[in-house]
Design a protein around this motif. Structure first.
Motif, PDB file in Angstrom:
ATOM      1  N   LEU A   1     -40.284 -20.548 -27.821  1.00 42.19           N
ATOM      2  CA  LEU A   1     -41.185 -19.400 -27.902  1.00 42.19           C
ATOM      3  C   LEU A   1     -41.969 -19.335 -29.212  1.00 42.19           C
ATOM      4  CD1 LEU A   1     -39.219 -16.398 -26.306  1.00 42.19           C
ATOM      5  CD2 LEU A   1     -40.561 -18.200 -25.208  1.00 42.19           C
ATOM      6  N   LEU A   2     -41.507 -20.045 -30.228  1.00 39.36           N
ATOM      7  CA  LEU A   2     -42.166 -19.993 -31.531  1.00 39.36           C
ATOM      8  C   LEU A   2     -42.689 -21.367 -31.930  1.00 39.36           C
ATOM      9  CD1 LEU A   2     -39.600 -17.870 -33.615  1.00 39.36           C
ATOM     10  CD2 LEU A   2     -41.561 -17.043 -32.291  1.00 39.36           C
ATOM     11  N   GLU A   3     -43.865 -21.389 -32.482  1.00 38.41           N
ATOM     12  CA  GLU A   3     -44.403 -22.639 -33.012  1.00 38.41           C
ATOM     13  C   GLU A   3     -43.786 -22.929 -34.378  1.00 38.41           C
ATOM     14  OE1 GLU A   3     -48.631 -22.555 -33.164  1.00 38.41           O
ATOM     15  OE2 GLU A   3     -48.888 -22.175 -31.009  1.00 38.41           O
ATOM     16  N   ASP A   4     -43.529 -24.192 -34.632  1.00 41.66           N
ATOM     17  CA  ASP A   4     -43.088 -24.660 -35.954  1.00 41.66           C
ATOM     18  C   ASP A   4     -41.722 -24.111 -36.376  1.00 41.66           C
ATOM     19  OD1 ASP A   4     -45.554 -25.990 -36.208  1.00 41.66           O
ATOM     20  OD2 ASP A   4     -46.497 -24.172 -36.972  1.00 41.66           O
ATOM     21  N   PHE A   5     -40.869 -23.758 -35.421  1.00 40.87           N
ATOM     22  CA  PHE A   5     -39.495 -23.385 -35.796  1.00 40.87           C
ATOM     23  C   PHE A   5     -38.651 -24.650 -35.769  1.00 40.87           C
ATOM     24  CE2 PHE A   5     -35.150 -21.947 -35.249  1.00 40.87           C
ATOM     25  CZ  PHE A   5     -35.068 -20.890 -36.135  1.00 40.87           C
ATOM     26  N   ASP A   6     -38.301 -25.130 -36.942  1.00 39.66           N
ATOM     27  CA  ASP A   6     -37.616 -26.423 -37.023  1.00 39.66           C
ATOM     28  C   ASP A   6     -36.391 -26.384 -37.935  1.00 39.66           C
ATOM     29  OD1 ASP A   6     -38.908 -26.110 -39.410  1.00 39.66           O
ATOM     30  OD2 ASP A   6     -39.936 -28.044 -39.380  1.00 39.66           O
ATOM     31  N   ILE A   7     -35.763 -25.220 -38.053  1.00 38.72           N
ATOM     32  CA  ILE A   7     -34.571 -25.104 -38.882  1.00 38.72           C
ATOM     33  C   ILE A   7     -33.416 -25.844 -38.216  1.00 38.72           C
ATOM     34  CG2 ILE A   7     -32.870 -23.480 -39.830  1.00 38.72           C
ATOM     35  CD1 ILE A   7     -35.077 -21.427 -40.065  1.00 38.72           C
ATOM     36  N   LYS A   8     -32.665 -26.583 -39.013  1.00 35.33           N
ATOM     37  CA  LYS A   8     -31.510 -27.317 -38.497  1.00 35.33           C
ATOM     38  C   LYS A   8     -30.384 -26.345 -38.174  1.00 35.33           C
ATOM     39  CE  LYS A   8     -28.493 -31.260 -39.542  1.00 35.33           C
ATOM     40  NZ  LYS A   8     -28.161 -32.311 -40.548  1.00 35.33           N
ATOM     41  N   VAL A   9     -29.799 -26.504 -37.004  1.00 36.24           N
ATOM     42  CA  VAL A   9     -28.733 -25.603 -36.560  1.00 36.24           C
ATOM     43  C   VAL A   9     -27.463 -26.404 -36.301  1.00 36.24           C
ATOM     44  CG1 VAL A   9     -28.066 -23.842 -34.890  1.00 36.24           C
ATOM     45  CG2 VAL A   9     -30.489 -24.169 -35.445  1.00 36.24           C
ATOM     46  N   LEU A  10     -26.365 -25.970 -36.898  1.00 36.10           N
ATOM     47  CA  LEU A  10     -25.080 -26.647 -36.733  1.00 36.10           C
ATOM     48  C   LEU A  10     -24.006 -25.652 -36.323  1.00 36.10           C
ATOM     49  CD1 LEU A  10     -25.092 -28.883 -39.945  1.00 36.10           C
ATOM     50  CD2 LEU A  10     -25.331 -29.704 -37.591  1.00 36.10           C
ATOM     51  N   HIS A  11     -23.137 -26.069 -35.439  1.00 36.98           N
ATOM     52  CA  HIS A  11     -21.971 -25.251 -35.118  1.00 36.98           C
ATOM     53  C   HIS A  11     -20.948 -25.438 -36.236  1.00 36.98           C
ATOM     54  CE1 HIS A  11     -18.260 -23.953 -33.084  1.00 36.98           C
ATOM     55  NE2 HIS A  11     -19.068 -23.168 -32.385  1.00 36.98           N
ATOM     56  N   ILE A  12     -20.175 -24.400 -36.509  1.00 37.68           N
ATOM     57  CA  ILE A  12     -19.205 -24.454 -37.595  1.00 37.68           C
ATOM     58  C   ILE A  12     -18.233 -25.620 -37.423  1.00 37.68           C
ATOM     59  CG2 ILE A  12     -17.681 -22.817 -36.438  1.00 37.68           C
ATOM     60  CD1 ILE A  12     -18.218 -23.100 -40.251  1.00 37.68           C
ATOM     61  N   ALA A  13     -17.917 -25.999 -36.192  1.00 38.82           N
ATOM     62  CA  ALA A  13     -17.009 -27.122 -35.963  1.00 38.82           C
ATOM     63  C   ALA A  13     -17.591 -28.418 -36.509  1.00 38.82           C
ATOM     64  CB  ALA A  13     -16.699 -27.266 -34.472  1.00 38.82           C
ATOM     65  N   GLU A  14     -18.891 -28.604 -36.355  1.00 36.19           N
ATOM     66  CA  GLU A  14     -19.540 -29.808 -36.883  1.00 36.19           C
ATOM     67  C   GLU A  14     -19.464 -29.854 -38.400  1.00 36.19           C
ATOM     68  OE1 GLU A  14     -23.228 -30.895 -34.161  1.00 36.19           O
ATOM     69  OE2 GLU A  14     -23.235 -28.760 -34.608  1.00 36.19           O
TER      70      GLU A  14
ATOM     71  N   HIS B   1     -26.084 -20.531 -31.317  1.00 37.22           N
ATOM     72  CA  HIS B   1     -26.473 -21.934 -31.438  1.00 37.22           C
ATOM     73  C   HIS B   1     -27.528 -22.287 -30.394  1.00 37.22           C
ATOM     74  CE1 HIS B   1     -26.266 -26.325 -31.105  1.00 37.22           C
ATOM     75  NE2 HIS B   1     -25.753 -26.324 -32.325  1.00 37.22           N
ATOM     76  N   ARG B   2     -27.306 -21.863 -29.173  1.00 36.74           N
ATOM     77  CA  ARG B   2     -28.262 -22.142 -28.106  1.00 36.74           C
ATOM     78  C   ARG B   2     -29.603 -21.475 -28.376  1.00 36.74           C
ATOM     79  NH1 ARG B   2     -29.236 -25.952 -24.322  1.00 36.74           N
ATOM     80  NH2 ARG B   2     -30.309 -25.103 -22.507  1.00 36.74           N
ATOM     81  N   ALA B   3     -29.547 -20.243 -28.861  1.00 35.71           N
ATOM     82  CA  ALA B   3     -30.783 -19.516 -29.145  1.00 35.71           C
ATOM     83  C   ALA B   3     -31.602 -20.216 -30.222  1.00 35.71           C
ATOM     84  CB  ALA B   3     -30.470 -18.086 -29.564  1.00 35.71           C
ATOM     85  N   PHE B   4     -30.973 -20.510 -31.359  1.00 41.82           N
ATOM     86  CA  PHE B   4     -31.706 -21.086 -32.487  1.00 41.82           C
ATOM     87  C   PHE B   4     -32.165 -22.527 -32.227  1.00 41.82           C
ATOM     88  CE2 PHE B   4     -29.041 -18.054 -35.228  1.00 41.82           C
ATOM     89  CZ  PHE B   4     -30.029 -17.086 -35.213  1.00 41.82           C
ATOM     90  N   SER B   5     -31.366 -23.284 -31.500  1.00 45.63           N
ATOM     91  CA  SER B   5     -31.683 -24.702 -31.314  1.00 45.63           C
ATOM     92  C   SER B   5     -32.613 -24.962 -30.136  1.00 45.63           C
ATOM     93  CB  SER B   5     -30.395 -25.520 -31.134  1.00 45.63           C
ATOM     94  OG  SER B   5     -29.680 -25.102 -29.978  1.00 45.63           O
ATOM     95  N   HIS B   6     -32.622 -24.061 -29.119  1.00 42.41           N
ATOM     96  CA  HIS B   6     -33.438 -24.314 -27.941  1.00 42.41           C
ATOM     97  C   HIS B   6     -34.440 -23.204 -27.612  1.00 42.41           C
ATOM     98  CE1 HIS B   6     -30.355 -27.387 -27.264  1.00 42.41           C
ATOM     99  NE2 HIS B   6     -31.177 -27.916 -26.390  1.00 42.41           N
ATOM    100  N   TYR B   7     -34.009 -21.958 -27.726  1.00 42.80           N
ATOM    101  CA  TYR B   7     -34.880 -20.871 -27.294  1.00 42.80           C
ATOM    102  C   TYR B   7     -35.946 -20.532 -28.335  1.00 42.80           C
ATOM    103  CZ  TYR B   7     -31.079 -20.266 -23.907  1.00 42.80           C
ATOM    104  OH  TYR B   7     -30.130 -20.464 -22.943  1.00 42.80           O
ATOM    105  N   TYR B   8     -35.580 -20.506 -29.607  1.00 45.23           N
ATOM    106  CA  TYR B   8     -36.563 -20.217 -30.652  1.00 45.23           C
ATOM    107  C   TYR B   8     -37.702 -21.248 -30.643  1.00 45.23           C
ATOM    108  CZ  TYR B   8     -34.172 -16.363 -33.077  1.00 45.23           C
ATOM    109  OH  TYR B   8     -33.618 -15.149 -33.412  1.00 45.23           O
ATOM    110  N   PRO B   9     -37.392 -22.551 -30.626  1.00 46.52           N
ATOM    111  CA  PRO B   9     -38.488 -23.531 -30.593  1.00 46.52           C
ATOM    112  C   PRO B   9     -39.365 -23.422 -29.352  1.00 46.52           C
ATOM    113  CG  PRO B   9     -36.448 -24.578 -31.278  1.00 46.52           C
ATOM    114  CD  PRO B   9     -36.085 -23.215 -30.783  1.00 46.52           C
TER     115      PRO B   9
END
Length: 381
Positions: free
Chosen positions: A238-251, A228-236
């Motif tokens: 280092l990568l331009e235009d990474f805007d995929i919505k990321v949700l934890h399974i609990a949500e 979750h941390r990688a996709f929601s904070h680290y990918y954006p």
């Protein structure tokens, strides 16, 4: 532009210059009284970064101290100067790599293994989907199928905490959620990122981003706090235009429960909840896990230090792979303050480390993922 240019060096220098050596952060740090060696606390780590930025060549033990930070963020709330300590230390490791002082040898070996096996736990890539329950193997959808929602399980759940992976999929499919998996799920890349090896991290991020694009993914559901941390904070970052919505399974479970798409048969049980650092302090996911536990009929016990002040489990930012005994010492503090036999977390890293520690120390405690507990409480389980 070099990937290291993304580090704001002037801001890093400013943050470390602001430290007044007040020692307020020492008590909050999970390594300051458990790790051996100098500089094993936030204050001294900031000093090492500051001096290195000014041309000092750090000693091996000083570099090691940076890499023994779990980046739990507990120190951030104690600083009277409001220094973003954990982020400063994280960026400091990247600076160390750029200057040739980091990472540690164990990191290099782990990263080589990651690229070889496509996972961070050294297991065969072809065994990554062995966690899929037999009764769902003919029903599960993969990347070529229609739909824009991906269940990304992650390395720990795929290999070391398979109950979490299976429970997450079973809940989603029981609710009729249109979700699919990747046949060749690659590690999210958080390990090289946290080690400061951003060139390697960006290579993985780029590979995964292209995979998501080809599969038409617009939403990713993860049971793993690290992913979750990688996709929601680290990918954006280092990568331009990474805007995929990321949700934890609990949500997602909370959404499904509120919509009446899953039903629970509450059963009496007593559990202690542990707030994982990356889902708690780093993201703010506190209320939803507690609401889900109550919906499951659980009697909820809080740790003495919880929510923003929750203790780290000791496995974050690759520390467990560097020093398992240290991680066990830190996890032991959590286990010793839990009043119930069962602890519930939102992070497979926490679950693995606490269970391992409990077995080795005969603490008599068991950690489970929130998804596993919800699955066991479902009316059709």
């Amino acid at each position: 532009m070099s990937v290291f240019d993304l580090i704001d060096t002037p801001a890093l220098l400013e943050s470390t210059n602001q430290c007044i050596q007040c020692e307020a952060c020492l008590e909050a740090c999970c390594t300051s009284d458990t790790a051996d060696g100098p500089s094993m606390n936030p204050m001294d780590r900031l000093t090492v970064i500051n001096r290195t930025l000014k041309g000092y060549a750090p000693l091996p033990d000083e570099v090691k101290a940076l890499y023994y930070c779990t980046e739990c963020g507990r120190c951030d709330g104690t600083c009277p100067q409001e220094i973003p300590i954990s982020q400063t230390i994280a960026d400091g490791k990247v600076m160390m790599v750029s200057k040739g002082f980091g990472p540690l040898e164990k990191h290099e070996n782990m990263i080589k293994g990651l690229f070889k096996n496509r996972n961070a736990v050294g297991k065969p890539a072809e065994e990554r989907l062995d966690w899929i329950p037999d009764h769902l193997k003919q029903k599960v959808k993969f990347e070529e199928a229609e739909g824009d929602t991906l269940l990304y399980v992650g390395c720990l759940s795929s290999y070391m905490d398979k109950a979490t992976a299976a429970a997450s999929l079973e809940i989603l499919m029981a609710a009729g959620e249109d979700v699919k998996l990747l046949r060749d799920e690659y590690c999210c890349g958080i390990y090289p990122y946290n080690a400061g090896k951003w060139e390697e991290a960006k290579a993985i991020f780029t590979d995964m981003a292209e995979t998501f694009k080809q599969a038409g993914i617009k939403r990713i559901i993860v049971p793993c706090a690290g992913c979750h941390r990688a996709f929601s904070h680290y990918y954006p970052r280092l990568l331009e235009d990474f805007d995929i919505k990321v949700l934890h399974i609990a949500e997602v479970i909370k959404e499904l429960l509120d919509a009446g798409r899953i039903a629970l048969s509450p059963s009496t049980q007593s559990v202690t909840i542990h707030d994982a650092c990356k889902m708690g302090r780093k993201y703010g996911l506190y209320d939803i896990p507690r609401e889900l536990l109550k919906a499951c009929g659980a009697t909820l016990s809080e740790l003495p230090e919880n929510r923003d002040e929750a203790l780290c489990c000791g496995s974050g930012s690759g520390v467990r792979s560097l020093d398992a005994p240290l991680s066990m010492k830190i996890a032991g503090k959590v286990l010793s303050t839990a009043t119930e036999e069962t602890l519930v977390s939102t992070c497979p890293f926490c679950i693995f480390n606490m269970n391992y520690t409990s077995r080795k120390t005969e603490a008599g405690k068991k950690a489970v993922h929130i998804a596993t507990l919800v699955r066991s409480s479902m009316a059709n389980a």
